[in-house]
Scaffold this active site. Structure first.
Site, short mmCIF file in Angstrom:
data_model
loop_
_atom_site.label_atom_id
_atom_site.label_comp_id
_atom_site.label_asym_id
_atom_site.label_seq_id
_atom_site.Cartn_x
_atom_site.Cartn_y
_atom_site.Cartn_z
N LYS A 68 -53.67 -9.09 -32.62
CA LYS A 68 -52.59 -9.79 -32.03
C LYS A 68 -52.54 -9.89 -30.61
O LYS A 68 -52.11 -10.54 -29.90
CB LYS A 68 -51.32 -9.13 -32.71
CG LYS A 68 -51.05 -9.64 -33.95
CD LYS A 68 -49.61 -9.29 -34.52
CE LYS A 68 -49.29 -9.62 -35.96
NZ LYS A 68 -47.83 -9.31 -36.24
N ASP A 105 -43.09 -13.48 -34.67
CA ASP A 105 -42.55 -12.28 -35.43
C ASP A 105 -41.20 -12.18 -35.22
O ASP A 105 -40.21 -11.88 -36.19
CB ASP A 105 -43.43 -10.84 -35.07
CG ASP A 105 -44.62 -10.96 -35.75
OD1 ASP A 105 -44.83 -11.48 -36.99
OD2 ASP A 105 -45.73 -10.26 -35.43
N ALA A 132 -41.47 2.07 -32.19
CA ALA A 132 -41.83 1.37 -30.77
C ALA A 132 -43.27 0.73 -30.82
O ALA A 132 -43.82 0.79 -29.86
CB ALA A 132 -41.54 2.44 -29.59
N ALA A 135 -44.48 -4.47 -33.56
CA ALA A 135 -43.53 -5.15 -34.35
C ALA A 135 -42.23 -5.01 -33.51
O ALA A 135 -41.42 -5.64 -33.48
CB ALA A 135 -43.34 -4.77 -35.79
P1 NAP Z 1 -47.69 -0.10 -34.98
O1 NAP Z 1 -47.83 -0.93 -33.65
O2 NAP Z 1 -48.98 0.75 -35.49
O3 NAP Z 1 -46.44 0.83 -34.92
C1 NAP Z 1 -46.48 1.88 -36.18
C2 NAP Z 1 -45.00 2.70 -35.64
O4 NAP Z 1 -44.77 3.49 -36.82
C3 NAP Z 1 -44.95 3.39 -34.44
O5 NAP Z 1 -43.84 3.37 -33.83
C4 NAP Z 1 -45.50 4.76 -35.02
O6 NAP Z 1 -45.01 5.99 -34.10
C5 NAP Z 1 -44.69 4.75 -36.31
N1 NAP Z 1 -45.13 5.90 -37.27
C6 NAP Z 1 -46.28 5.66 -37.93
N2 NAP Z 1 -46.55 7.02 -38.64
C7 NAP Z 1 -45.29 7.60 -38.35
C8 NAP Z 1 -45.04 8.81 -38.59
N3 NAP Z 1 -45.67 9.55 -39.61
N4 NAP Z 1 -43.74 9.50 -38.38
C9 NAP Z 1 -43.00 8.71 -37.43
N5 NAP Z 1 -43.46 7.39 -37.02
C10 NAP Z 1 -44.66 7.02 -37.43
O7 NAP Z 1 -47.37 -0.92 -36.31
P2 NAP Z 1 -46.46 -2.24 -36.22
O8 NAP Z 1 -47.36 -3.55 -36.19
O9 NAP Z 1 -45.25 -2.18 -35.41
O10 NAP Z 1 -46.19 -2.38 -37.91
C11 NAP Z 1 -45.13 -1.25 -38.30
C12 NAP Z 1 -44.93 -1.71 -39.75
O11 NAP Z 1 -44.15 -2.87 -39.86
C13 NAP Z 1 -46.27 -1.71 -40.67
O12 NAP Z 1 -45.79 -1.01 -41.68
C14 NAP Z 1 -46.23 -3.10 -40.80
O13 NAP Z 1 -47.05 -3.42 -42.02
C15 NAP Z 1 -44.75 -3.69 -41.10
N6 NAP Z 1 -44.85 -5.14 -40.31
C16 NAP Z 1 -44.16 -5.98 -41.26
C17 NAP Z 1 -43.85 -7.26 -40.91
C18 NAP Z 1 -43.18 -8.05 -41.72
O14 NAP Z 1 -43.06 -9.23 -41.59
N7 NAP Z 1 -42.15 -7.45 -42.58
C19 NAP Z 1 -44.19 -7.61 -39.37
C20 NAP Z 1 -45.17 -6.71 -38.77
C21 NAP Z 1 -45.12 -5.48 -39.32
P3 NAP Z 1 -45.82 6.47 -32.89
O15 NAP Z 1 -45.73 5.52 -31.87
O16 NAP Z 1 -45.44 7.81 -32.82
O17 NAP Z 1 -47.20 6.47 -33.60
#
Ligand code: NAP
Length: 275
Positions: A68, A105, A132, A135
């Site tokens: 992305k 998004d 943070a 997404a």
């Molecule tokens: P990303 O950029 O990898 O961010 C992941 C986030 O989760 C970060 O804030 C991370 O914190 C946190 N995290 C991961 N493991 C953790 C833990 N053990 N304890 C506390 N915090 C934790 O991913 P993203 O693209 O933002 O996506 C996040 C989630 O949303 C995913 O599950 C994805 O599948 C879902 N999503 C859904 C949609 C939808 O259309 N519904 C769209 C986009 C994403 P740190 O910064 O500390 O690592």
């Protein structure tokens, strides 16, 4: 002979993506000529793939993890919202070979909340965001746009939340992850944007005892549909909205641009994607 328009989703891994089911369902529902497929593309292959897709009849593509952000460097034209977010999830291939990039998004997030909680007023009070990552960036831009007066972010890695505050300014404040529950006290909108609570992953453990029953609560994790976070919020009397609708709604602008029909997101769409 006119070619059947093609679109797809570019990512790696990609087999889990629900987008092919979604767009294929809409193509069939509206009786449109077209196809939509999953394309597994590595970082090394990204540019050559993007340059070759129009010759294969592709008129556009969705982009997912991990491309992305990197896809932006190959775009000739970028919408304001994609520039602000720093990432794109929807591409349009113009006839002259140029690539137009957008990020839907935040639109998908907002459309889902408005559909799932029609009485929700974004301006009625602060939003509390867990996470943070990528997404969260899109969601913050959308919330600010909708007039949310104050946005509080808590993230395991505090520096990432601070970076969002630096990028998006005065309306944002940051709270330490170990004190995350404090941001719930007067929250009007509460959003989990972390991957916590996903099937096979780690649990969401922040206590919700300070969450007011008046809050609208959503989780962007949609597997399971009703995450333990949403279940706990529902038990406290909150209106809850699951994350599947965000995925469905973010596909709407791309489908409309590629195939010329604005598709519906309704119960039938949800059933088709979950089948
Ligand atoms: P990303 O950029 O990898 O961010 C992941 C986030 O989760 C970060 O804030 C991370 O914190 C946190 N995290 C991961 N493991 C953790 C833990 N053990 N304890 C506390 N915090 C934790 O991913 P993203 O693209 O933002 O996506 C996040 C989630 O949303 C995913 O599950 C994805 O599948 C879902 N999503 C859904 C949609 C939808 O259309 N519904 C769209 C986009 C994403 P740190 O910064 O500390 O690592």
């Amino acid at each position: 002979m006119t070619q059947i328009p093609r679109a797809g989703v570019i990512g790696n891994p990609i087999s889990h993506s629900l987008s092919p089911k979604l767009h294929s369902y809409w193509l069939e529902r509206y009786g449109l000529q077209g196809s939509y497929t999953a394309l597994k593309v590595t970082e090394d292959e990204l540019e050559t793939t993007l340059r070759s897709l129009p010759d294969q009849g592709f008129i556009g593509a969705n982009v997912t993890i991990p491309h992305k952000v990197s896809v932006m460097q190959f775009a000739d034209q970028i919408t304001d919202r994609a520039t602000l977010i720093g990432a794109a999830n929807t591409l349009i291939f113009k006839q002259d070979g140029r690539i137009f990039a957008d990020n839907t998004d935040g639109y998908g997030f907002m459309a889902n909340l408005r559909q799932g909680a029609p009485d929700w007023d974004p301006k009625a009070g602060p939003a509390a965001i867990f996470g943070a990552g990528g997404a969260a960036r899109a969601i913050i831009v959308a919330l600010a746009d909708a007039g949310v007066p104050e946005i509080v972010i808590s993230n395991r890695t505090r520096a990432k939340a601070e970076a969002l505050r630096a990028d998006f300014g005065a309306r944002i404040s940051v709270i330490d992850w170990v004190q995350a529950d404090k941001m719930l006290v007067d929250a009007n909108t509460v959003i989990n944007t972390t991957s916590l609570g996903m099937v096979g992953g780690q649990d969401f453990k922040v206590p919700l005892d300070k969450l007011p029953s008046t809050a609208v609560v959503t989780d962007i994790v949609y597997n399971p549909l009703k995450t333990p976070f949403l279940e706990a919020a529902e038990q406290r009397g909150c209106t809850v909205v699951d994350g599947l609708g965000m995925l469905l709604h973010q596909g709407v602008p791309g489908f409309e641009r590629w195939f010329g029909q604005r598709p519906e997101v309704d119960e039938a769409t949800r059933r088709a994607v979950l089948a």
